[in-house]
Design a protein around this motif. Structure first.
Motif, PDB file in Angstrom:
ATOM      1  N   GLU A  72       0.829  -1.210   0.000  1.00 57.91           N
ATOM      2  CA  GLU A  72       0.000   0.000   0.000  1.00 57.91           C
ATOM      3  C   GLU A  72       0.859   1.255   0.000  1.00 57.91           C
ATOM      4  OE1 GLU A  72      -0.411  -2.494   2.205  1.00 57.91           O
ATOM      5  OE2 GLU A  72      -2.417  -3.268   1.826  1.00 57.91           O
ATOM      6  N   GLN A  73       1.936   1.231   0.778  1.00 55.14           N
ATOM      7  CA  GLN A  73       2.832   2.388   0.824  1.00 55.14           C
ATOM      8  C   GLN A  73       3.446   2.649  -0.540  1.00 55.14           C
ATOM      9  OE1 GLN A  73       5.691   2.889   4.136  1.00 55.14           O
ATOM     10  NE2 GLN A  73       7.243   2.933   2.527  1.00 55.14           N
ATOM     11  N   ASN A  74       3.905   1.614  -1.204  1.00 60.01           N
ATOM     12  CA  ASN A  74       4.498   1.779  -2.529  1.00 60.01           C
ATOM     13  C   ASN A  74       3.465   2.263  -3.543  1.00 60.01           C
ATOM     14  OD1 ASN A  74       7.044   1.075  -1.668  1.00 60.01           O
ATOM     15  ND2 ASN A  74       6.829  -1.077  -2.228  1.00 60.01           N
ATOM     16  N   ALA A  75       2.242   1.755  -3.448  1.00 57.24           N
ATOM     17  CA  ALA A  75       1.183   2.210  -4.351  1.00 57.24           C
ATOM     18  C   ALA A  75       0.911   3.696  -4.130  1.00 57.24           C
ATOM     19  CB  ALA A  75      -0.088   1.388  -4.137  1.00 57.24           C
ATOM     20  N   PHE A  76       0.862   4.101  -2.867  1.00 59.73           N
ATOM     21  CA  PHE A  76       0.650   5.505  -2.538  1.00 59.73           C
ATOM     22  C   PHE A  76       1.778   6.368  -3.109  1.00 59.73           C
ATOM     23  CE2 PHE A  76       1.669   9.036   0.363  1.00 59.73           C
ATOM     24  CZ  PHE A  76       0.514   9.786   0.229  1.00 59.73           C
ATOM     25  N   LEU A  77       3.014   5.956  -2.869  1.00 59.33           N
ATOM     26  CA  LEU A  77       4.154   6.722  -3.361  1.00 59.33           C
ATOM     27  C   LEU A  77       4.172   6.783  -4.880  1.00 59.33           C
ATOM     28  CD1 LEU A  77       6.884   5.523  -0.853  1.00 59.33           C
ATOM     29  CD2 LEU A  77       5.714   7.742  -0.889  1.00 59.33           C
ATOM     30  N   ASN A  78       3.799   5.696  -5.535  1.00 58.87           N
ATOM     31  CA  ASN A  78       3.714   5.696  -7.003  1.00 58.87           C
ATOM     32  C   ASN A  78       2.647   6.664  -7.490  1.00 58.87           C
ATOM     33  OD1 ASN A  78       5.794   3.832  -7.290  1.00 58.87           O
ATOM     34  ND2 ASN A  78       4.400   2.075  -7.331  1.00 58.87           N
ATOM     35  N   ASP A  79       1.494   6.670  -6.803  1.00 56.88           N
ATOM     36  CA  ASP A  79       0.424   7.605  -7.166  1.00 56.88           C
ATOM     37  C   ASP A  79       0.878   9.053  -7.000  1.00 56.88           C
ATOM     38  OD1 ASP A  79      -1.258   5.495  -7.734  1.00 56.88           O
ATOM     39  OD2 ASP A  79      -2.413   5.647  -5.870  1.00 56.88           O
ATOM     40  N   MET A  80       1.545   9.332  -5.893  1.00 57.51           N
ATOM     41  CA  MET A  80       2.033  10.693  -5.655  1.00 57.51           C
ATOM     42  C   MET A  80       3.055  11.096  -6.717  1.00 57.51           C
ATOM     43  SD  MET A  80       0.424  11.990  -3.070  1.00 57.51           S
ATOM     44  CE  MET A  80      -0.986  11.176  -3.784  1.00 57.51           C
ATOM     45  N   ASP A  81       3.918  10.166  -7.096  1.00 57.91           N
ATOM     46  CA  ASP A  81       4.901  10.431  -8.145  1.00 57.91           C
ATOM     47  C   ASP A  81       4.203  10.731  -9.465  1.00 57.91           C
ATOM     48  OD1 ASP A  81       7.672  10.532  -9.101  1.00 57.91           O
ATOM     49  OD2 ASP A  81       7.129   8.707 -10.213  1.00 57.91           O
ATOM     50  N   ALA A  82       3.160   9.945  -9.787  1.00 55.83           N
ATOM     51  CA  ALA A  82       2.409  10.156 -11.024  1.00 55.83           C
ATOM     52  C   ALA A  82       1.722  11.522 -11.039  1.00 55.83           C
ATOM     53  CB  ALA A  82       1.369   9.044 -11.203  1.00 55.83           C
ATOM     54  N   LEU A  83       1.392  12.031  -9.846  1.00 54.49           N
ATOM     55  CA  LEU A  83       0.764  13.349  -9.736  1.00 54.49           C
ATOM     56  C   LEU A  83       1.792  14.478  -9.691  1.00 54.49           C
ATOM     57  CD1 LEU A  83      -1.993  12.496  -7.119  1.00 54.49           C
ATOM     58  CD2 LEU A  83      -2.356  13.063  -9.528  1.00 54.49           C
ATOM     59  N   VAL A  86       4.021  14.896  -7.233  1.00 53.12           N
ATOM     60  CA  VAL A  86       4.282  15.312  -5.854  1.00 53.12           C
ATOM     61  C   VAL A  86       5.665  14.804  -5.459  1.00 53.12           C
ATOM     62  CG1 VAL A  86       3.521  15.075  -3.451  1.00 53.12           C
ATOM     63  CG2 VAL A  86       1.825  15.243  -5.300  1.00 53.12           C
ATOM     64  N   ARG A  87       6.464  15.700  -4.889  1.00 54.36           N
ATOM     65  CA  ARG A  87       7.805  15.297  -4.456  1.00 54.36           C
ATOM     66  C   ARG A  87       7.710  14.250  -3.358  1.00 54.36           C
ATOM     67  NH1 ARG A  87      10.426  20.928  -3.012  1.00 54.36           N
ATOM     68  NH2 ARG A  87       9.833  19.996  -1.058  1.00 54.36           N
ATOM     69  N   PRO A  88       8.627  13.297  -3.333  1.00 59.80           N
ATOM     70  CA  PRO A  88       8.594  12.279  -2.273  1.00 59.80           C
ATOM     71  C   PRO A  88       8.958  12.894  -0.926  1.00 59.80           C
ATOM     72  CG  PRO A  88      10.552  12.002  -3.633  1.00 59.80           C
ATOM     73  CD  PRO A  88       9.725  13.067  -4.285  1.00 59.80           C
ATOM     74  N   PRO A  89       8.444  12.325   0.149  1.00 63.19           N
ATOM     75  CA  PRO A  89       8.764  12.866   1.478  1.00 63.19           C
ATOM     76  C   PRO A  89      10.210  12.562   1.858  1.00 63.19           C
ATOM     77  CG  PRO A  89       7.489  10.848   1.672  1.00 63.19           C
ATOM     78  CD  PRO A  89       7.538  11.191   0.209  1.00 63.19           C
ATOM     79  N   ASP A  90      10.755  13.399   2.720  1.00 65.26           N
ATOM     80  CA  ASP A  90      12.093  13.148   3.246  1.00 65.26           C
ATOM     81  C   ASP A  90      12.067  12.006   4.262  1.00 65.26           C
ATOM     82  OD1 ASP A  90      13.255  15.237   1.769  1.00 65.26           O
ATOM     83  OD2 ASP A  90      12.706  16.693   3.308  1.00 65.26           O
ATOM     84  N   VAL A  91      10.951  11.920   5.000  1.00 64.57           N
ATOM     85  CA  VAL A  91      10.806  10.909   6.037  1.00 64.57           C
ATOM     86  C   VAL A  91       9.384  10.356   5.967  1.00 64.57           C
ATOM     87  CG1 VAL A  91      10.816  10.501   8.534  1.00 64.57           C
ATOM     88  CG2 VAL A  91      12.410  12.146   7.545  1.00 64.57           C
TER      89      VAL A  91
END
Length: 99
Positions: A4-15, A17-22
């Protein structure tokens, strides 16, 4: 959780959105959250009702704070604003003091 975390991060990347630092999880902070909620209840800024804790808008304002949503504070939080912010939770019967 990792899936789920990876799916969320992939979605944010597709939008774009910069990845979080932490990355943190709320489960890492449950003790601090419970302590914080207990403190605001002790200060009279929140109250318990039917197993939930609600912010007392009147007490919060009397303490000199403002309650803003996603737009600049106008001095008044309408019932429509409150309902929008709480969704279905705000429409259930409870001992909640404010809309």
């Amino acid at each position: 959780r990792i899936v789920e975390q990876n799916a969320f991060l992939n979605d944010m990347d597709a939008l774009g959105v910069r990845p979080p630092d932490v990355l943190t999880r709320v489960t890492e902070y449950v003790v601090q959250i419970v302590d914080f909620v207990a403190r605001i209840v002790e200060k009279g800024l929140a109250y318990a009702s039917n197993g939930s804790v609600y912010l007392s808008i009147d007490a919060f304002k009397q303490a000199g704070h403002t309650y803003r949503k996603l737009k600049p504070f106008s001095g008044i939080t309408s019932e429509e604003d409150m309902a929008e912010g709480e969704g279905a939770l705000g429409s259930e019967a409870s001992e909640k003091r404010h809309p």
